[in-house]
Design an enzyme around this catalytic site. Structure first.
Site, mmCIF file in Angstrom:
data_model
loop_
_atom_site.group_PDB
_atom_site.id
_atom_site.type_symbol
_atom_site.label_atom_id
_atom_site.label_comp_id
_atom_site.label_asym_id
_atom_site.label_seq_id
_atom_site.Cartn_x
_atom_site.Cartn_y
_atom_site.Cartn_z
ATOM 1 N N LYS A 56 -20.040 22.987 6.383
ATOM 2 C CA LYS A 56 -19.253 24.147 7.178
ATOM 3 C C LYS A 56 -20.205 25.295 6.700
ATOM 4 C CE LYS A 56 -16.370 26.273 4.740
ATOM 5 N NZ LYS A 56 -16.831 27.171 3.542
ATOM 6 N N HIS A 108 -15.206 20.183 1.696
ATOM 7 C CA HIS A 108 -15.494 19.517 0.337
ATOM 8 C C HIS A 108 -14.042 19.498 -0.249
ATOM 9 C CE1 HIS A 108 -15.341 23.481 -1.179
ATOM 10 N NE2 HIS A 108 -14.970 23.177 -2.383
ATOM 11 N N LYS A 133 -11.755 16.555 -3.157
ATOM 12 C CA LYS A 133 -11.362 16.693 -4.425
ATOM 13 C C LYS A 133 -10.151 15.544 -4.766
ATOM 14 C CE LYS A 133 -11.665 21.574 -4.354
ATOM 15 N NZ LYS A 133 -12.333 22.332 -5.517
ATOM 16 N N GLU A 190 -9.118 32.750 -5.710
ATOM 17 C CA GLU A 190 -10.391 32.816 -6.584
ATOM 18 C C GLU A 190 -10.426 34.152 -7.227
ATOM 19 O OE1 GLU A 190 -14.010 30.729 -4.715
ATOM 20 O OE2 GLU A 190 -13.034 31.749 -2.692
ATOM 21 N N ASP A 216 -14.205 31.197 6.576
ATOM 22 C CA ASP A 216 -14.815 30.612 5.180
ATOM 23 C C ASP A 216 -13.844 29.600 4.688
ATOM 24 O OD1 ASP A 216 -16.892 30.207 3.361
ATOM 25 O OD2 ASP A 216 -15.675 31.638 2.054
ATOM 26 N N HIS A 257 -10.460 24.458 4.652
ATOM 27 C CA HIS A 257 -9.869 24.082 3.545
ATOM 28 C C HIS A 257 -8.639 24.171 3.742
ATOM 29 C CE1 HIS A 257 -13.898 23.861 2.138
ATOM 30 N NE2 HIS A 257 -13.965 25.181 1.698
ATOM 31 N N LYS A 287 -10.642 36.225 -2.269
ATOM 32 C CA LYS A 287 -11.803 36.529 -3.225
ATOM 33 C C LYS A 287 -11.327 37.610 -4.334
ATOM 34 C CE LYS A 287 -15.163 33.894 -1.406
ATOM 35 N NZ LYS A 287 -15.587 32.958 -2.134
HETATM 36 C C1 BG6 Z 1 -16.499 27.318 -0.025
HETATM 37 C C2 BG6 Z 1 -16.530 28.537 0.419
HETATM 38 O O1 BG6 Z 1 -16.334 26.266 1.118
HETATM 39 O O2 BG6 Z 1 -15.154 27.065 -1.075
HETATM 40 C C3 BG6 Z 1 -16.547 29.522 -0.606
HETATM 41 O O3 BG6 Z 1 -17.333 28.647 1.382
HETATM 42 C C4 BG6 Z 1 -15.589 29.247 -1.958
HETATM 43 O O4 BG6 Z 1 -16.546 31.013 -0.325
HETATM 44 C C5 BG6 Z 1 -15.408 27.698 -2.146
HETATM 45 O O5 BG6 Z 1 -15.765 29.932 -3.126
HETATM 46 C C6 BG6 Z 1 -14.326 27.430 -3.114
HETATM 47 O O6 BG6 Z 1 -14.199 26.044 -3.425
HETATM 48 P P1 BG6 Z 1 -13.890 25.564 -4.616
HETATM 49 O O7 BG6 Z 1 -14.177 24.047 -4.715
HETATM 50 O O8 BG6 Z 1 -14.549 26.315 -5.950
HETATM 51 O O9 BG6 Z 1 -12.057 25.716 -4.911
#
Ligand code: BG6
Length: 485
Positions: free
Chosen positions: A144, A174, A178, A212, A231, A236, A336
């Protein structure tokens, strides 16, 4: 079980993603003895490097990420380096792929093309692979963001689809790798306890938060052209929503699972006009403090345009228009530089229809199931209980199930798990084209509305839970974000 022989061809071999995620995940799989001994990794990038220079780069740049909080196992690390080769190739020029075709001795076994590049290279690279006669029987992994909006993602999917069949294409999200996300399947479909309650009759609302503390971390340039909706929400968060809301699949077969997720994505109520203004909050952080340390405003991050209107926060209300969920709001939120790092799903159950006990302290977290995905995986069930004493005074209490009490072993990184799935040819945890399209289709009107000059962008201080409008959105539905109680 070990994977079979493979050639893992990594485009973007000197990039950020290769450095932080892909190569460390391959190292971990190698260390854990999960890769076939004959599997090879061929890194590809434009830089003029020979193998030794590339290995030096890997040693310097990748090793710290592979070590994580500990250190690498030196013997495993040198064994891992032996698998690596490097090819200089300009992926934007299909004719350059002759170099790859001629590197026959590196290409034994299943060919896996991993495109850890920007989406603008997806099509030229796939065309180059095809021109070199290397597409047949191969697998291609797309990172992505797959495109920028519905049209550009369709264009990429069409072009890639002319070369690879859908079952050769692995679209990575991703979050699906998890452990905690897969545990959602176990929770929902391995227990009969929750399933009867998992519907509009008993559920009042659902919250999905991925917060985050991190900012844009040197990716200002990329992020500024992306924003939180593209993003995080398009992929997600909508994936999490689809797993929370899906019907029980017939089996865990890839298409059984993906078909059920798709039905949810297609049932999302389309947003338009005023609904977007009312139900979608777009935010951006200004300077503030995270854990006591001051952090700059988004606009002061490197790579961010001075006249940027990119959002770093989104909160919205979604609805799933089907028999099970009609009328139940799904509140989604991500950002963020928020006050904490947490990803969780909160299921708020309805209040009792009549209270024989007098007024109930409903806001004190009763009737609620919280599934925390990170940082610490847990499931918490909140209920009301009587305080000891004469009166009937109720108070919120909870049952807590912390997964690390039961499972001490280390969790496999999402990327490691997903790469092993690609090597083994397991598609269930990858996003199918139609799912991706449905998700883009749903966010499209929001992107359009935000492209208008009068679209609001609400400020929040770094280190808080986002703009006040995000709280107001829930207040209008007589509820609040969990940490605001
Ligand atoms: C990514 C985003 O797909 O996921 C990032 O591009 C983000 O901006 C990240 O920080 C968050 O993933 P995780 O696994 O840290 O929750």
């Amino acid at each position: 079980p070990r994977s079979g022989g493979f050639a893992f061809i990594l485009f973007g071999g000197t990039g950020d993603l290769a450095m932080r995620k892909v190569l460390p995940a391959l190292y971990a799989a190698h260390r854990d003895n999960l890769l076939a001994p004959e599997g090879r990794i061929v890194a590809i990038a434009q830089q003029a490097l020979d193998r030794d220079a590339y290995l030096r780069w890997v040693d310097e740049q990748v090793k710290p990420h592979a070590a994580g909080k500990g250190s690498v196992d030196e013997a495993a690390w040198s064994g891992f380096l032996e698998r690596l080769s490097y090819l200089q190739l300009d992926g934007s020029r299909p004719e350059a792929f002759a170099t790859l075709r001629d590197a026959r001795d590196l290409l034994h076994g299943t060919r896996i093309f991993y495109l850890a590049t920007g989406p603008s290279l997806f099509v030229p690279v796939c065309e180059g692979i095809a021109a070199a006669g290397l597409a047949e029987g191969a697998r291609v992994v797309l990172e992505k963001p797959l495109g920028y909006d519905l049209d550009s993602s369709n264009a990429i999917n069409d072009a890639v689809g002319r070369i690879f069949a859908e079952d050769q294409i692995y679209r990575i999200d991703h979050y699906l790798g998890k452990e905690a996300v897969q545990n959602l399947f176990a929770l929902r479909f391995g227990n009969s306890l929750f399933e009867p309650l998992w519907r509009r009759e008993w559920v009042e609302s659902i919250q999905i938060t991925v917060a985050e503390e991190l900012g844009v971390e040197g990716r200002g340039n990329f992020y500024d052209q992306t924003g939180a909706l593209r993003d995080m929400v398009q992929n997600h968060l909508l994936q999490l929503l689809s797993i929370v809301a899906m019907e029980p699949p017939q089996s865990m077969d890839a298409d059984a699972v993906r078909g059920e997720k798709l039905r949810v994505l297609r049932a999302l109520k389309p947003l338009a006009g005023d609904e977007i203004r009312q139900n979608v909050v777009r935010g951006r952080y200004h300077a503030g403090a995270i854990r006591g340390a001051s952090v700059p405003a988004y606009l002061d991050e490197t790579g961010v345009r001075p006249d940027s209107v990119t959002e770093t926060f989104v909160a919205l209300k979604a609805e799933v228009e089907n028999w099970r969920w009609a009328g139940v709001p799904f509140f989604l939120r991500t950002g963020k530089r928020l006050a904490g790092r947490v990803a969780e799903i909160v299921v708020n159950f309805r209040a009792v229809p009549h209270s024989a006990l007098g007024p109930l302290p409903l806001r004190s977290g009763s009737n609620r199931l919280t599934i925390r995905l990170q940082p610490n995986e847990s499931i918490r069930l909140n209920a009301l209980a009587k305080q000891p004493g004469m009166g009937m005074n109720l108070r919120g209490v909870y049952l807590d199930l912390a997964f690390d009490q039961f499972f001490q072993q280390d969790r496999m990184e999402a990327y490691q798990r997903l790469l092993l799935d690609v090597i083994a040819g397991r598609l269930a945890l990858f996003v199918r084209r139609d799912e991706q399209e449905a998700a883009w289709r749903w966010v499209a009107p929001i992107l359009e509305a935000w492209a208008r000059p009068d679209a609001a962008l609400k400020p929040y201080a770094a280190g808080t839970w986002g703009p006040a409008a995000a709280s107001a959105l829930l207040a209008r539905h007589d509820t609040c974000w969990v940490e605001e109680e």
